[in-house]
Write an enzyme that holds these catalytic residues in place. Structure first.
Site, mmCIF file in Angstrom:
data_model
loop_
_atom_site.group_PDB
_atom_site.id
_atom_site.type_symbol
_atom_site.label_atom_id
_atom_site.label_comp_id
_atom_site.label_asym_id
_atom_site.label_seq_id
_atom_site.Cartn_x
_atom_site.Cartn_y
_atom_site.Cartn_z
ATOM 1 N N LYS B 282 -56.676 -10.103 -3.183
ATOM 2 C CA LYS B 282 -55.288 -9.665 -3.262
ATOM 3 C C LYS B 282 -54.978 -8.767 -2.076
ATOM 4 O O LYS B 282 -55.766 -7.889 -1.733
ATOM 5 C CB LYS B 282 -55.066 -8.894 -4.564
ATOM 6 C CG LYS B 282 -54.454 -9.746 -5.655
ATOM 7 C CD LYS B 282 -53.950 -8.874 -6.796
ATOM 8 C CE LYS B 282 -52.868 -9.578 -7.579
ATOM 9 N NZ LYS B 282 -52.320 -8.751 -8.652
ATOM 10 N N GLU B 367 -51.192 -11.262 -25.310
ATOM 11 C CA GLU B 367 -50.218 -10.562 -26.148
ATOM 12 C C GLU B 367 -50.470 -10.803 -27.632
ATOM 13 O O GLU B 367 -50.266 -9.903 -28.451
ATOM 14 C CB GLU B 367 -48.789 -11.000 -25.787
ATOM 15 C CG GLU B 367 -48.340 -10.611 -24.385
ATOM 16 C CD GLU B 367 -48.791 -11.607 -23.314
ATOM 17 O OE1 GLU B 367 -49.438 -12.615 -23.673
ATOM 18 O OE2 GLU B 367 -48.523 -11.370 -22.131
ATOM 19 N N ARG B 395 -44.603 -13.951 -26.949
ATOM 20 C CA ARG B 395 -45.895 -14.578 -27.214
ATOM 21 C C ARG B 395 -46.514 -14.113 -28.537
ATOM 22 O O ARG B 395 -47.470 -14.693 -29.020
ATOM 23 C CB ARG B 395 -46.878 -14.239 -26.078
ATOM 24 C CG ARG B 395 -46.621 -14.995 -24.790
ATOM 25 C CD ARG B 395 -47.223 -16.378 -24.843
ATOM 26 N NE ARG B 395 -46.902 -17.167 -23.664
ATOM 27 C CZ ARG B 395 -47.653 -17.275 -22.589
ATOM 28 N NH1 ARG B 395 -48.793 -16.610 -22.515
ATOM 29 N NH2 ARG B 395 -47.297 -18.029 -21.586
#
Lengths: 628, 628
Positions: B282, B367, B395
């Site tokens: 990243k 979630e 979710r």
């Protein structure tokens, strides 16, 4: 009831029995279950499979204090029988009788009221973390089936099992079955392992674990290492669980009650999570069920030889009306494909599967994936039909919103078991689908009132370039006397049809879906009292028919009727529509009938409709009340 | 823009470049992204990580025909730059500019408008099955991050990958990061594999795969066997994927563009699904981002040296007001624990995590598990606070209904990003939470209008023996001039407060949550026109304050205001409440303001509020319209 079972009034009583007696007790319980379910109907095969496991767990743990979590929970009958509910068991799933699923309101031995798959491991993690923080050390056991453990919710929980730094035992109850044969790679993996094991292998594994089992709390950690090592050498350790860093023991035989007791006893002293993989057989000990496990997954009353009781009904259910209509349409349109998540027969797709094997997909208990796969199918140019029960479709809320509605893909959702469902009770009612679906832009919502409408609703849905949701209950379609000319008119976007229209009508009953039957019966009752009402079959909850506004403008009150929660339901959509369209104040009156904001317990569907106030008499009563 | 990039007008142009030129082009694109995002803000670190992978994919595949599916999709910037959107890229996430996520409305190169994790594999399966059925053979590639692949939806899809009997390439982009460090066993497993690999190992793996790569379409199957065998011998094959029966290749370096091209080329000829595991970093190539990846996951404008632009704002956000209040309350109540799913900082829990490390849980992008773990924590006697963005909480719909509401467990849901969210756009708005939550029995719904109310709302919520949901937007709390005495009154179940009440008022504006600000501004505008209105801060969407009925009975119209969809929202709850309470017809008039049934594109939050009609001026206008 058998001699031994007579004396069992609580799990403590088990501990006075010898292993041989426990075996006999298991037989008695099995007989008691078969006998009872043959009268009441219920989940049979899975319950017969886990009698010995249940006894062994209760023998070792004290679940008044320790926590036993059931996944899905339909396999809790033996548990109910030995915990406080033996005498009420003959009324299981009946009004006022025990629920067919665990329910804390019934007994302190039940932790969570459950009914959906894949929840027990995460719940167990939470309990374990909470116990640890509070310095408590009640033992925690989750019993999960092989069909549940492949659910995304289970996987997310397994992936987070490392949070737990204390005892937590997961018993993987592997009977290689969901309602139907379990689907997917994991299932294949399990069955590969299963096939590679002889009975002798299972015994070896068991004695290997037992041999290295730690002595009560002493040298636990070293013992685990020894056990793991020796098992690794002898057996194909489960790659899956090893890769997730979950200590895995097994597989072992789920019927060797003496071994099970020693295994549970030993594993109860581990100070971190572990999985014990056990083999059981659905329908164990009852030949008709062992031979036809899907049939006896959830059954109606039957003879003790396994034959169904009573003459086969000729009445058509909404489910079979859907199945037939889909097959008929699919013959003419090759683009139609069907998906379900472990409920092929339950959703009426059996015939479709036979007829179009290459166009049928069962993804196992994986509602989220079912919808996202359907989205891909639609994107590729096909017309997927997703058949999932309303209560389970809740698992796909986000996928429907994001991958289907946002993309405006032509996926058709056929929502069975919409409304109250009778004996399965609170965890299985489908009374939120209208609400969660009608918030989504692009989504069209409709509901047929009978089999004639089912066919035209489905044809209409498949012709849209947008997602469509069709809902219908676990019920028979109404008798022919309800099939009026109105039903035969083709579906037109956002247009309802008048089924009864009288000149001197004082009010309009507006119904959505199958409760047109109740609405018409209500009109019949009122008619006898010389109260003329119109009945309007709305057909669409989104878009709502704008002509309802003119009804109000004529000063007639409206009573909306639906088998859905009042909150966010069809009536609520009517209220919104009217509110946004008023050009000036009118004396309006809209009464919304539907389920109140409370959980409805198990009983019969007709009793539940009465309970929530959408029976014919209750509707009629409401009309009487609001008339000036 | 660099020299090479100047000449790239479509992916075809890539194929005229040599590998060395592609490397230079990657550098130019990287610079272009940094330069642009430094001005516009946006997702930076993940985009810098996948430039080479993106170029290699477009070099090999023809994504005008072939299908490239992004998971989450926030890493699609390089893709957008080389597919039709180079010239608009400087307006990314701005009104009328390109979306920060894939969007089929922008370009045929984008398949799905996405934004949530774990959807691409199932979507790809659907596409592949659909293609197969229709005799098509466009190549399909799904690019999934390591944080997304542990999501339950991904797992369900992987488990069903066996349905696909044709090419389908999953590129696992492993940067060992979600927004924050990835959580869970799989993440640990990946990082263990990652740490065990030297750069030399990666090269060896690559050449091993390449060496055995089949010649265009010939002898593919045998070649796969050879490759798999040789890799198995050299490298720790991924247990996880092997156990799921998914052919796994890798890990390889994500920056060797020449090798990537050859790998993609070779793998594109496989006639069944496969995973290629690549390592990326990243923030690659931009030092400030490589050093602080969470900061540059999603960033505002910054200086090219990485410093934030402009003076730090002193304005408090709802998010930080929540974080502060929770820490304060947690100091006094040891039962309070906090959970989130990969958004610790985004939800304002950073301070809580530092202060109470033992009472904080991040479960990764999971979630559903977060909510079920919270249910277990509550059951154990603690007071879990679950902080998840509104859009992602979708979710957890089923888990909230079944494991929390049905059990009536005291879990507090702190729903950040409720309402329109500005630059992230359609996939990220949280405009359905009131609807899906208020259908659930036992659930209490409230919304604070400012930071003073945030604190008392949270204190109130934690004192309930029932689940509570608190919603608030991605916005600053209003200036002090809005903090009136009214805000300081403690929360009382189902009671709103009048913020402005005038004797001669002609109408009542009833607001829910943060839009009290807009409501009061509207009242200010109207006041200048000598139109007196009351402003009522409803605080609760469930239960709705019954006193609103008396307002109507006095003949005053009501305008409800909320930052939520009109369908099923707060206003809808008011309509239901009034409808059920009328004892006789009244001339009532309730106008509901909120988001219409359409998807709102990315722009600024204030522009979006204006768009959906809940800006001060739009509210005032509506009041003018309905006054007689």
């Amino acid at each position: 009831m058998g001699k031994l079972l007579d004396k069992i009034n609580s799990p403590e009583d088990l501990r006075n029995l010898e292993v041989e007696q426990l075996k006999s007790l298991a037989g008695e319980i099995r007989e008691f279950i078969v006998e009872t379910v043959s009268k009441t109907g219920g989940h049979l095969a899975s319950n017969l499979g886990v009698v010995e496991v249940t006894l062994a767990l209760h023998y070792v743990f004290d679940f008044k204090k320790d926590k036993l979590l059931w996944d899905v929970g339909h396999q809790c009958y033996a548990h109910k029988i030995i915990t406080d509910r033996k005498n009420e068991f003959n009324r299981i799933r009946q009004p006022e009788g025990p629920s067919g699923f665990p329910d804390p309101a019934e007994s302190p031995y039940d932790q969570f009221a459950v009914g959906h798959a894949g929840t027990s491991i995460a719940n167990a993690i939470g309990l374990a973390l909470g116990q640890k923080q509070q310095g408590l050390d009640d033992k925690i056991v989750a019993l999960v089936g092989d069909a549940s453990i492949v659910n995304g919710a289970s996987f997310e929980a397994l992936n987070n099992l490392g949070l737990v730094k204390r005892q937590l035992l997961i018993v993987l109850n592997d009977n290689s079955m969901a309602i139907d044969t379990t689907q997917g790679a994991m299932a294949k993996y399990f069955s590969r392992v299963r096939l590679s094991q002889t009975y002798e292998d299972l015994r070896k594994t068991t004695s290997n674990i037992l041999e290295h089992m730690p002595v009560f709390g002493k040298g636990v950690e070293e013992a685990i290492e020894r056990i793991k090592k020796s098992i690794r050498m002898v057996l194909p350790a489960s790659q899956m669980f090893e890769s997730m860093n979950v200590p895995y023991f097994g597989p072992v035989d789920g019927y060797e009650i003496g071994s099970l007791i020693r295994l549970f006893e030993g594993l109860s002293h581990l100070n971190h999570p572990a999985i014990l993989h056990i083999y059981t057989t659905k329908g164990k000990g009852f030949e008709p069920a062992e031979k036809n496990r899907p049939k006896f997954h959830s059954t109606g009353p039957f003879k003790i030889n396994g034959e169904a009781i009573g003459k086969k009904t000729k009445r058509k259910s909404f489910t079979s009306a859907f199945g037939e209509s889909l097959v008929e349409l699919a013959k003419k349109d090759e683009r139609i494909v069907a998906l379900t998540s472990a409920m092929c027969d339950g959703t009426g797709l059996g015939e479709f599967r036979e007829e179009f094997a290459q166009r049928f997909y069962d993804v196992g208990i994986a509602e989220s994936a079912a919808v996202d796969i359907a989205a891909g199918l639609a994107k590729s140019g096909l017309r997927p039909v997703v058949a999932i029960y309303s209560t389970f479709l809740q698992r796909s809320f986000d996928q429907i919103a994001q991958e289907v509605a946002l993309q405006k893909l032509p996926v058709v959702f056929c929502i069975d078991r919409a409304g109250v469902v009778g004996a399965d009770g609170a965890t299985h009612h489908g009374v939120m689908d209208v609400g969660f679906l009608r918030m989504m832009p692009n989504m069209i919502l409709l509901a047929p009132a009978d089999d004639v409408e089912m066919k035209s609703a489905l044809a209409f849905a498949l012709a849209q370039d947008a997602p469509v949701a069709i809902r219908y209950p676990k019920d028979f379609v109404p008798d022919k006397r309800y099939v009026r000319a109105a039903s035969k008119r083709p579906f037109k976007l956002g247009r309802g049809v008048y089924v009864i229209r009288k000149k001197a009508s004082k009010a309009v009953i507006v119904s959505y879906g199958s409760v047109l039957k109740e609405a018409m019966e209500a009109a019949g009752i009122l008619s006898k009292e010389k109260i003329a009402v119109d009945v309007f079959n709305a057909r669409f909850a989104e878009p709502v028919d704008g002509r309802l506004l003119s009804v109000l403008q004529k000063g007639k009150p409206i009573v909306t009727v639906e088998d859905h929660s009042v909150a966010c339901g069809f009536g609520s959509a009517v209220l919104e529509k009217i509110s946004s369209n008023l050009n000036g104040p009118v004396e309006n009156r809209i009464i919304v009938l539907g389920s109140p904001r409370k959980f409805i317990m198990h009983s019969t569907r007709s009793y539940q409709l009465e309970q929530v106030g959408v029976s014919a008499e209750k509707i009629a009563q409401k009309v009487r009340e609001i008339l000036p």
